[in-house]
Design a protein around this motif. Structure first.
Motif, PDB file in Angstrom:
ATOM      1  N   ALA A 178      30.199  -9.187  -8.272  1.00 14.44           N
ATOM      2  CA  ALA A 178      29.357  -9.064 -10.068  1.00 14.44           C
ATOM      3  C   ALA A 178      28.450  -6.771 -10.404  1.00 14.44           C
ATOM      4  N   ASP A 179      28.452  -6.606  -8.644  1.00 14.11           N
ATOM      5  CA  ASP A 179      27.528  -5.432  -9.890  1.00 14.11           C
ATOM      6  C   ASP A 179      28.706  -4.305  -9.851  1.00 14.11           C
ATOM      7  N   TYR A 180      29.930  -3.910  -8.780  1.00 14.20           N
ATOM      8  CA  TYR A 180      30.859  -3.485  -9.734  1.00 14.20           C
ATOM      9  C   TYR A 180      31.341  -3.897 -10.443  1.00 14.20           C
ATOM     10  N   ARG A 231      29.461  -5.021 -13.343  1.00 16.19           N
ATOM     11  CA  ARG A 231      28.243  -4.357 -13.727  1.00 16.19           C
ATOM     12  C   ARG A 231      28.662  -2.701 -14.066  1.00 16.19           C
ATOM     13  N   ARG A 232      29.116  -2.153 -13.037  1.00 19.52           N
ATOM     14  CA  ARG A 232      29.291  -1.191 -13.095  1.00 19.52           C
ATOM     15  C   ARG A 232      30.092  -0.097 -14.217  1.00 19.52           C
ATOM     16  N   MET A 233      31.507  -0.877 -13.791  1.00 25.44           N
ATOM     17  CA  MET A 233      32.681  -0.672 -14.714  1.00 25.44           C
ATOM     18  C   MET A 233      32.689  -1.158 -16.241  1.00 25.44           C
ATOM     19  N   ASP A 234      31.229  -2.011 -16.709  1.00 24.21           N
ATOM     20  CA  ASP A 234      31.493  -2.056 -18.167  1.00 24.21           C
ATOM     21  C   ASP A 234      30.157  -1.195 -18.180  1.00 24.21           C
ATOM     22  N   ALA A 235      29.500  -0.437 -17.708  1.00 29.61           N
ATOM     23  CA  ALA A 235      28.576   0.339 -18.413  1.00 29.61           C
ATOM     24  C   ALA A 235      29.407   1.218 -18.294  1.00 29.61           C
ATOM     25  N   ALA A 236      30.950   1.565 -17.233  1.00 28.41           N
ATOM     26  CA  ALA A 236      31.905   2.985 -17.486  1.00 28.41           C
ATOM     27  C   ALA A 236      32.071   2.702 -19.127  1.00 28.41           C
ATOM     28  N   CYS A 237      32.665   2.362 -19.317  1.00 28.36           N
ATOM     29  CA  CYS A 237      33.754   1.355 -20.488  1.00 28.36           C
ATOM     30  C   CYS A 237      32.617   1.304 -22.164  1.00 28.36           C
ATOM     31  N   ASP A 238      31.472   1.184 -21.758  1.00 27.55           N
ATOM     32  CA  ASP A 238      30.475   1.320 -22.902  1.00 27.55           C
ATOM     33  C   ASP A 238      29.849   2.693 -23.357  1.00 27.55           C
ATOM     34  N   SER A 239      29.969   3.040 -22.009  1.00 23.71           N
ATOM     35  CA  SER A 239      30.347   4.606 -22.165  1.00 23.71           C
ATOM     36  C   SER A 239      30.887   5.238 -23.390  1.00 23.71           C
ATOM     37  N   GLY A 252      43.458  -0.575 -25.216  1.00 24.63           N
ATOM     38  CA  GLY A 252      42.431  -1.266 -24.672  1.00 24.63           C
ATOM     39  C   GLY A 252      42.002  -2.131 -23.577  1.00 24.63           C
ATOM     40  N   ARG A 253      43.755  -2.761 -22.341  1.00 26.06           N
ATOM     41  CA  ARG A 253      44.065  -3.661 -21.629  1.00 26.06           C
ATOM     42  C   ARG A 253      44.437  -3.300 -20.225  1.00 26.06           C
ATOM     43  N   GLY A 254      43.692  -3.817 -19.076  1.00 25.54           N
ATOM     44  CA  GLY A 254      44.916  -3.334 -18.020  1.00 25.54           C
ATOM     45  C   GLY A 254      43.669  -2.360 -17.254  1.00 25.54           C
ATOM     46  N   ARG A 255      42.583  -2.531 -16.877  1.00 27.48           N
ATOM     47  CA  ARG A 255      41.615  -1.852 -16.626  1.00 27.48           C
ATOM     48  C   ARG A 255      41.800  -2.003 -14.834  1.00 27.48           C
ATOM     49  N   MET A 256      41.896  -1.143 -13.855  1.00 25.47           N
ATOM     50  CA  MET A 256      42.075  -1.709 -13.296  1.00 25.47           C
ATOM     51  C   MET A 256      41.329  -2.376 -11.606  1.00 25.47           C
ATOM     52  N   ALA A 257      39.100  -2.084 -12.713  1.00 30.19           N
ATOM     53  CA  ALA A 257      38.775  -4.004 -12.770  1.00 30.19           C
ATOM     54  C   ALA A 257      39.194  -4.512 -12.896  1.00 30.19           C
ATOM     55  N   HIS A 317      42.974  -1.179   6.528  1.00 31.64           N
ATOM     56  CA  HIS A 317      42.334  -0.759   5.370  1.00 31.64           C
ATOM     57  C   HIS A 317      42.448  -1.664   3.892  1.00 31.64           C
ATOM     58  N   LEU A 318      42.742  -2.990   4.167  1.00 30.75           N
ATOM     59  CA  LEU A 318      42.588  -4.592   3.464  1.00 30.75           C
ATOM     60  C   LEU A 318      41.297  -4.500   3.183  1.00 30.75           C
ATOM     61  N   VAL A 319      40.250  -4.678   3.994  1.00 28.82           N
ATOM     62  CA  VAL A 319      39.139  -4.850   4.199  1.00 28.82           C
ATOM     63  C   VAL A 319      38.617  -3.430   3.519  1.00 28.82           C
ATOM     64  N   ALA A 320      38.289  -2.559   3.472  1.00 28.28           N
ATOM     65  CA  ALA A 320      37.964  -1.397   2.864  1.00 28.28           C
ATOM     66  C   ALA A 320      38.161  -1.358   1.708  1.00 28.28           C
ATOM     67  N   MET A 321      39.856  -1.329   1.568  1.00 27.25           N
ATOM     68  CA  MET A 321      39.917  -2.023  -0.139  1.00 27.25           C
ATOM     69  C   MET A 321      39.138  -2.401  -1.157  1.00 27.25           C
ATOM     70  N   ALA A 322      39.181  -3.861  -0.409  1.00 24.34           N
ATOM     71  CA  ALA A 322      38.761  -5.414  -1.348  1.00 24.34           C
ATOM     72  C   ALA A 322      37.049  -4.764  -1.033  1.00 24.34           C
ATOM     73  N   ARG A 323      36.834  -3.692  -0.102  1.00 21.87           N
ATOM     74  CA  ARG A 323      35.413  -3.857  -0.454  1.00 21.87           C
ATOM     75  C   ARG A 323      34.883  -2.163  -1.865  1.00 21.87           C
ATOM     76  N   SER A 324      36.607  -1.426  -2.196  1.00 23.98           N
ATOM     77  CA  SER A 324      35.905  -0.841  -2.695  1.00 23.98           C
ATOM     78  C   SER A 324      35.616  -1.362  -4.402  1.00 23.98           C
ATOM     79  N   ALA A 325      36.594  -2.849  -4.988  1.00 18.45           N
ATOM     80  CA  ALA A 325      36.677  -3.850  -5.440  1.00 18.45           C
ATOM     81  C   ALA A 325      35.033  -4.881  -5.475  1.00 18.45           C
ATOM     82  N   GLY A 326      34.662  -4.821  -4.579  1.00 17.34           N
ATOM     83  CA  GLY A 326      33.138  -5.636  -4.638  1.00 17.34           C
ATOM     84  C   GLY A 326      33.750  -6.908  -3.527  1.00 17.34           C
ATOM     85  N   VAL A 327      34.693  -6.401  -3.442  1.00 18.62           N
ATOM     86  CA  VAL A 327      35.186  -7.810  -2.613  1.00 18.62           C
ATOM     87  C   VAL A 327      35.319  -7.857  -0.945  1.00 18.62           C
TER      88      VAL A 327
END
Length: 630
Positions: free
Chosen positions: A24-26, A28-36, A275-280, A307-317
């Motif tokens: 949810a935090d991730y 939220r941050r991506m939504d804020a970047a889109c809104d800007s 306006g679709r397909g954002r990576m998040a 690697h998968l653990v770190a990759m997932a964490r970069s998306a908040g997973v």
């Protein structure tokens, strides 16, 4: 589509629950970047002029309108990596593709790209894992100009794709497409390569013979053709929905490869306009599960347990090895590609390739079919294959049946009913083991330990004949805090020789094995590592260890309480040798703050309290103090 396997559903739900706050935090941050708003609208005239000062006049005119997308290319090009050498000409292809659709494209920045094949067994390998996080940071620096509407990531090999993936997700408000370069043509057979390596390990052939064999294997631009970490990367990017479909194993410098690169650039621009397909949105809990399942179903690289653990964490997973182990229990092994078989990735592609794997797993209920991809909603686009017809790129359904059952099998008749990766745990900690290439009779080993601190010591003992017996070779002080967790592939030929002599042999280490780890059972990534208080610091020569991949155990036998013993300390010579030279002194801070292997061995994403369901063995304060001193 077939109903989702209940274990896959259960694991996904657990990951989603565990990740609720971080995801949810991730978002939220991506939504804020889109809104800007789009980057070009926020840049001042001087900023924007700087961004296009070196561009040709046509691109400047397009950019000045302020209405057309600008595609940011992040490239890991260098011409030491055969897989990355073709990227030298990709920017021109991408810029031309962008102009065709009235857009622009720029190389936003480059990232380092180490070749593990060059640094294997050398001090530079101690920087290899850390290079992944440097690549993530480099991608972040490239995209932070905020002048781009979409991203195109150019990378193939071991740490490069995970690093690009992590860096791109920091800009997950943008659509991002990954474009590989493809494998080199097949060289000498893999079995012959392994035979010569084993003979060299026994001093039965000279170095010139070995060199000629290796040159016959690695001989042209493109990815190495065995199914190690680089090619596992490509499989996962397809099942993550970040590639154009079936683009992973098309040869470089062909008309089809160029057409796919052009299509990837245009697809990124199309998503930006729509306006679709954002990576998040493409990468969520379901995507991560699909990536794990694809890895397991194909017997992919053990490096991705980290690697998968770190990759997932970069998306908040948040994922862990228990998740991977439970998914493995219901994932059929559908592929036999070297080192899990004799075929290479070119033969795999010819037999049906990724499209066949994707369809079989989806129809068997092993994949989430309802994911978002760069192609749109659903996984079905990844059942297709590209081809050139009259100079045009066209898509068709992939083969419905395997063209070689020795390489690819349907889910109804797999090579084995479970995947190629398992969790083992006990009083020696938690570790992973790849069993897809290990014969069933070799998956349980109980034998005395032979304990070493370096590969060189272990190889010398082998050459001196001291390991000609049933033995479990323990190599400790190889974790991320100790020395950056190098791959230990140099030991593979020696271990294979001992096993071929009829001895019961296994390998236990807090380091990594290569993505090409094969027929000898190896419990790797032991966590916590010896230098951070792990139980391997308490093991002595002659202790009986039992590694049972079937039961999932890694235990001592008749030793008693390991913690009652004083912990071994890494010798000063080894500690000093891992802190300087070959650039290692530049990464001292990384060694101090890096997370554990099961937490992704990352400096970018630190542990989240309460994120995992298991409890690591409490650290030994004496060893922890030593880690700080080192």
């Amino acid at each position: 589509m077939t109903k989702l396997n209940p274990v896959v559903a259960e694991v996904t739900d657990r990951i989603r629950d565990r990740s609720a706050r971080t995801r949810a935090d991730y978002i939220r941050r991506m939504d804020a970047a889109c809104d800007s708003g789009v980057g070009r609208a926020k840049l001042s005239c001087a900023n924007w002029a700087h961004a296009f000062a070196g561009a040709p006049i046509k691109d400047k005119l397009t950019a000045m309108s302020g209405a057309q997308p600008n595609l940011g290319i992040v490239t890991a090009y260098n011409d030491m990596l055969s897989a990355h050498q073709p990227f030298e000409r990709y920017p021109d292809l991408v810029r031309a593709a962008a102009r065709e659709v009235d857009a622009t494209a720029q190389v936003a920045g480059g990232t380092p790209a180490m070749c593990d094949g060059v640094t294997q067994g050398r001090p530079g390998m101690e920087l290899s894992l850390f290079s992944r996080d440097v690549i993530a940071m480099s991608a972040g620096i490239a995209l932070t100009h905020d002048a781009f509407d979409a991203g195109l990531m150019l990378g193939v090999c071991d740490k490069i794709v995970p690093g690009l993936f992590m860096g791109a997700l920091a800009f997950g408000h943008l659509p991002v497409v990954f474009a590989p370069a493809g494998p080199m043509p097949s060289g000498i057979p893999n079995a012959e390569k392994a035979r010569v390596r084993a003979l060299y390990a026994q001093n039965q052939v000279d170095r010139q013979t070995l060199l000629e064999s290796e040159i016959g294997s690695y001989h042209s631009p493109g990815t190495c053709t065995f199914y190690g970490t680089a090619n596992s990367n490509q499989m996962m990017m397809e099942l993550a929905g970040l590639h154009m479909p079936s683009t992973a194993f098309v040869h470089p410098e062909t008309g089809l490869r160029d057409a796919l690169t052009t299509a990837a650039a245009k697809q990124a621009i199309r998503m930006a306009r729509e306006g679709r397909g954002r990576m998040a949105d493409v990468v969520d809990e379901r995507t991560i599960v699909n990536m794990i399942v694809a890895l397991l179903a194909t017997g992919g690289s053990t490096n991705h347990a980290i690697h998968l653990v770190a990759m997932a964490r970069s998306a908040g997973v948040l994922i862990d090895w228990t998740d991977m182990d439970q998914l493995s229990s219901v994932t059929p092994l559908l592929a036999r590609v070297y080192p899990n078989g004799s075929a290479d990735v070119n033969a795999f592609q010819a037999a049906g390739g990724v499209a066949f794997i994707a369809r079989e797993l989806a129809r068997n209920g092993n994949l989430h079919a309802d994911v978002t991809t760069i192609m749109g909603d659903g996984i079905e686009a990844y059942f297709q294959e590209p081809s050139m017809v009259d100079g045009e790129l066209v898509w068709r359904d992939g083969v419905s049946e395997s063209l070689d059952l020795d390489i690819l099998r349907p889910a109804s008749d797999p090579f084995q009913k479970d995947g190629g990766l398992r969790l083992v745990q006990g009083d020696l900690g938690r570790a992973v083991i790849k069993v897809s290439a290990v014969k069933p009779e070799n998956r349980i080993v109980e034998a005395p330990a032979a304990v070493f601190e370096t590969q060189e010591e272990a190889l010398q003992a082998f050459k001196d004949g001291k390991l000609n017996r049933d033995v479990i070779l323990v190599l400790r002080f190889q974790g991320p805090k100790a020395n950056g967790m190098p791959e230990l592939h140099s030991l593979s030929p020696a271990l294979s020789v001992l096993q071929d002599k009829g001895f019961k042999v296994a390998f236990v280490t807090d380091g990594r094995m290569s993505g090409a780890s094969g027929k000898t059972p190896a419990a790797i990534h032991v966590s916590p590592e010896a230098l951070a208080g792990g139980p391997l610091a308490h093991i002595r020569d002659g202790d009986i260890i039992r590694l049972d991949a079937e039961a999932g155990t890694l235990i001592t036998v008749g030793v008693g309480d390991l913690r009652a013993r004083p912990a071994a300390r890494r010798s000063d010579a080894h500690a000093d040798g891992s802190s300087w030279g070959y650039g290692r002194e530049l990464f001292g801070a990384f060694r101090h703050v890096v997370s554990t292997a099961e937490e992704g061995a990352s400096v970018c994403f630190q542990p989240t309290p309460g994120a995992t369901e298991h409890t690591d063995t409490p650290p030994d304060p004496n060893v922890v103090d030593r880690a700080v001193d080192a």
